[in-house]
Design a protein around this motif. Sequence first.
Motif, short mmCIF file in Angstrom:
data_model
loop_
_atom_site.label_atom_id
_atom_site.label_comp_id
_atom_site.label_asym_id
_atom_site.label_seq_id
_atom_site.Cartn_x
_atom_site.Cartn_y
_atom_site.Cartn_z
N SER A 189 -20.03 -62.32 -10.21
CA SER A 189 -18.81 -62.53 -11.00
C SER A 189 -18.66 -61.46 -12.08
O SER A 189 -17.63 -61.40 -12.75
N ASN A 190 -19.69 -60.64 -12.25
CA ASN A 190 -19.64 -59.57 -13.25
C ASN A 190 -18.69 -58.47 -12.79
O ASN A 190 -18.95 -57.79 -11.80
N PRO A 191 -17.55 -58.27 -13.46
CA PRO A 191 -16.56 -57.28 -13.01
C PRO A 191 -17.07 -55.85 -13.06
O PRO A 191 -16.63 -55.00 -12.27
N PHE A 192 -17.99 -55.56 -13.97
CA PHE A 192 -18.49 -54.19 -14.10
C PHE A 192 -19.37 -53.80 -12.91
O PHE A 192 -19.34 -52.67 -12.43
N LYS A 193 -20.16 -54.77 -12.41
CA LYS A 193 -20.96 -54.51 -11.21
C LYS A 193 -20.05 -54.31 -10.01
O LYS A 193 -20.27 -53.42 -9.18
N SER A 194 -19.01 -55.13 -9.91
CA SER A 194 -18.05 -55.00 -8.82
C SER A 194 -17.37 -53.64 -8.86
O SER A 194 -17.16 -53.00 -7.84
N LEU A 195 -17.05 -53.20 -10.08
CA LEU A 195 -16.40 -51.90 -10.28
C LEU A 195 -17.30 -50.78 -9.79
O LEU A 195 -16.87 -49.88 -9.05
N ALA A 196 -18.57 -50.83 -10.19
CA ALA A 196 -19.53 -49.79 -9.79
C ALA A 196 -19.76 -49.80 -8.29
O ALA A 196 -19.83 -48.73 -7.66
N LEU A 197 -19.83 -50.99 -7.71
CA LEU A 197 -20.04 -51.09 -6.27
C LEU A 197 -18.86 -50.56 -5.49
O LEU A 197 -19.01 -49.87 -4.48
N GLY A 198 -17.64 -50.87 -5.96
CA GLY A 198 -16.44 -50.37 -5.29
C GLY A 198 -16.39 -48.85 -5.30
O GLY A 198 -16.07 -48.22 -4.29
N ALA A 199 -16.72 -48.26 -6.46
CA ALA A 199 -16.73 -46.79 -6.57
C ALA A 199 -17.82 -46.20 -5.68
O ALA A 199 -17.59 -45.21 -4.96
N GLY A 200 -19.00 -46.81 -5.70
CA GLY A 200 -20.12 -46.29 -4.91
C GLY A 200 -19.87 -46.34 -3.42
O GLY A 200 -20.13 -45.37 -2.70
N ILE A 201 -19.35 -47.47 -2.93
CA ILE A 201 -19.09 -47.59 -1.49
C ILE A 201 -17.99 -46.64 -1.05
O ILE A 201 -18.07 -46.02 0.01
N THR A 202 -16.95 -46.49 -1.88
CA THR A 202 -15.85 -45.57 -1.53
C THR A 202 -16.34 -44.13 -1.48
O THR A 202 -15.94 -43.35 -0.61
N ILE A 203 -17.21 -43.76 -2.41
CA ILE A 203 -17.80 -42.42 -2.37
C ILE A 203 -18.63 -42.25 -1.11
O ILE A 203 -18.63 -41.20 -0.46
N ALA A 204 -19.33 -43.33 -0.70
CA ALA A 204 -20.18 -43.27 0.49
C ALA A 204 -19.38 -43.08 1.76
O ALA A 204 -19.77 -42.32 2.65
N VAL A 205 -18.23 -43.78 1.86
CA VAL A 205 -17.44 -43.68 3.10
C VAL A 205 -16.26 -42.73 2.95
O VAL A 205 -15.54 -42.48 3.92
N GLN A 206 -16.03 -42.20 1.73
CA GLN A 206 -14.98 -41.21 1.47
C GLN A 206 -13.60 -41.69 1.88
O GLN A 206 -12.80 -40.92 2.43
N SER A 207 -13.30 -42.96 1.64
CA SER A 207 -11.98 -43.47 1.99
C SER A 207 -11.72 -44.79 1.26
O SER A 207 -12.35 -45.80 1.55
N SER A 208 -10.75 -44.76 0.33
CA SER A 208 -10.38 -46.00 -0.35
C SER A 208 -9.63 -46.92 0.59
O SER A 208 -9.70 -48.14 0.48
N SER A 209 -8.89 -46.33 1.54
CA SER A 209 -8.16 -47.13 2.52
C SER A 209 -9.13 -47.93 3.38
O SER A 209 -8.92 -49.11 3.65
N ALA A 210 -10.22 -47.27 3.83
CA ALA A 210 -11.23 -47.96 4.64
C ALA A 210 -11.87 -49.07 3.83
O ALA A 210 -12.16 -50.15 4.37
N MET A 211 -12.07 -48.84 2.54
CA MET A 211 -12.67 -49.85 1.67
C MET A 211 -11.76 -51.08 1.57
O MET A 211 -12.22 -52.22 1.67
N THR A 212 -10.45 -50.85 1.41
CA THR A 212 -9.51 -51.96 1.27
C THR A 212 -9.39 -52.74 2.58
O THR A 212 -9.36 -53.98 2.57
N VAL A 213 -9.33 -52.03 3.71
CA VAL A 213 -9.28 -52.69 5.02
C VAL A 213 -10.53 -53.54 5.21
O VAL A 213 -10.48 -54.65 5.74
N MET A 214 -11.68 -53.00 4.77
CA MET A 214 -12.94 -53.73 4.85
C MET A 214 -12.86 -55.03 4.04
O MET A 214 -13.28 -56.10 4.50
N LEU A 215 -12.29 -54.96 2.85
CA LEU A 215 -12.16 -56.13 1.99
C LEU A 215 -11.23 -57.17 2.61
O LEU A 215 -11.51 -58.38 2.55
N VAL A 216 -10.13 -56.72 3.22
CA VAL A 216 -9.21 -57.64 3.90
C VAL A 216 -9.95 -58.40 5.00
O VAL A 216 -9.82 -59.62 5.14
#
Length: 584
Positions: free
Chosen positions: A44-71
Amino acid sequence: MNIFSICTLCGGLAFFLFGMHVMSQSLEKIAGGKLEATLKKMTSNPFKSLALGAGITIAVQSSSAMTVMLVGLVNSDIMQLEQTVGVIMGSNIGTTLTAWLLSTAGIQSNNVLISMLKPENFAPIVALIGIIMIMMSKKKKRQDIGTIMVGFAVLMFGMELMKDAVSPLAEMEGFSKLLVAFKNPLLSVLFGAVFTGIIQSSAASVGILQALSLTGTISYRMAIPIIMGQNIGTCVTALISSIGVNKNAKRVTVVHMSFNIIGTVVCLAVFYGLDTAIHFSFVDRPIGAVEIAAVHSIFNIVTTLILLPFSNQLVKLAKKLIPDSKEAEVSVLLDKRLIATPPLAVSQCREKTVDMALGAKEALHEALQAMFDYTDKAVLSVEEKEQLLDEMEDQLSTFLLELSSVSLTDSDSRIVTELLHCISDFERISDHAINMIETGQEMKQSGQEFSANAKEDFATLFAALTEISEMTVKAFSSEDTSIAFNVEPLEEVIDDLTKTIRDKHIARLRKGECSPELGVYLSDLLINCERVSDHCSNIAVSIIQISKSNMNSHDYLSGLKAERSPEFIESYTAYGRKYRLAAE
């Protein structure tokens, strides 16, 4: 600028998008199960979620892929809507890394070392190293790293082509007149959103803007609203992916769009409000590729800082825009959008198979307990579990077969094969549980009952079945081969028990101490007990196969029984003493 320059621009864009696609796919493979492990840390910690979102997007180099993954994750009830807000914000920050990489195209220096940072100078070397790794290495991971390098080189080559294609625009009078229109911030935002929505890549649209900036004709006043519009345009991919999903998954797209639209409105209002009051001196100056990357990062960071405290309000807004319906929505075991991220899909399949394993074990234990303590409630409970496992097995097998058709790492491919075998075994265990409890039901209805000695023998057999099922599920859940190695000795002990119980029944039958009708029930029970232990053995062998990728299951079992290693004999003897039947 002529028709050939337009062709070069389109070709450059094609190379750019292809390079980005290849890089993204290979980076996902390299990340492997780490994506799953990272998402497991969601709190529930928003700062951890923020860091994880940035880290995973850097890893896969696509914010679109990240959002589709979340959906896909929300649609499968693996994640909650509230967990995605911080990840989406972090994803927007993570995607700005691409713009910084592309900004190296504008480097100008006579220094050899600094000049080597230009894509046109280092990309061919990166491509050569990548090709050598693909062709010379036998390890899949190194080949994937080589593919990433080649993809990066192709991406940079595409950037260079776009830069060369747009360079004549600086001398065109018509282009200068066209740019006047983009001094209107609303028009610039609209253009950035529409163009990014068409090509479905904010990285590519930012790259084209950076290429245009090298002509010296793009000012800060034009670029800033276009960059903001590009962030809105990148939501199109998520919008398309939300078609056909449940309402909660649709809300992920609403949160993503709300974040970017509110951020754009607030930042534009603040920027132009301050410009009116202070009159920024830089707004009409030409902007460079590095400055575009900086603006891109600043906008996303500022928007995140503004809206992060209002994460709950974004969720409430999404729920208000997409209210709950009275009709119950069809639940989805695993959303097929997850196949776009194979490592994540594989790990989620394993999680669902673990759920199947636990369900099969519970169904078996309830059936064994109800054999001599029969209740209609127990029958209903086992039937519900068996039906659920049937549905899970059907959906999982379909999903895994589709997943096996995409490009997987060697490790993920072996896991998919293991799961395809195991889900069938777990489902069959629940089938045998149903068979056993139905036997108990028939005995109850016909007034038949085993003798005290037979009940005592079955109690010993059921205790052994309980242990082998617990051992198998624990070995599978924890991927513990040391536990899996103990399954086969116990399986042989169970085979011995069923044979002895059968022989003792025949002896009682000859003495007239048992009826032939009871013999039918006894035989059915023993067959189902044997089948359950066989399925446990199959699952244990699959677990061991994953740790020894070249091992054949038939060869392993044949060798194990033929060799009779000291460890096997010790374990077999210990289980034999533990589950010894009483003499009559």
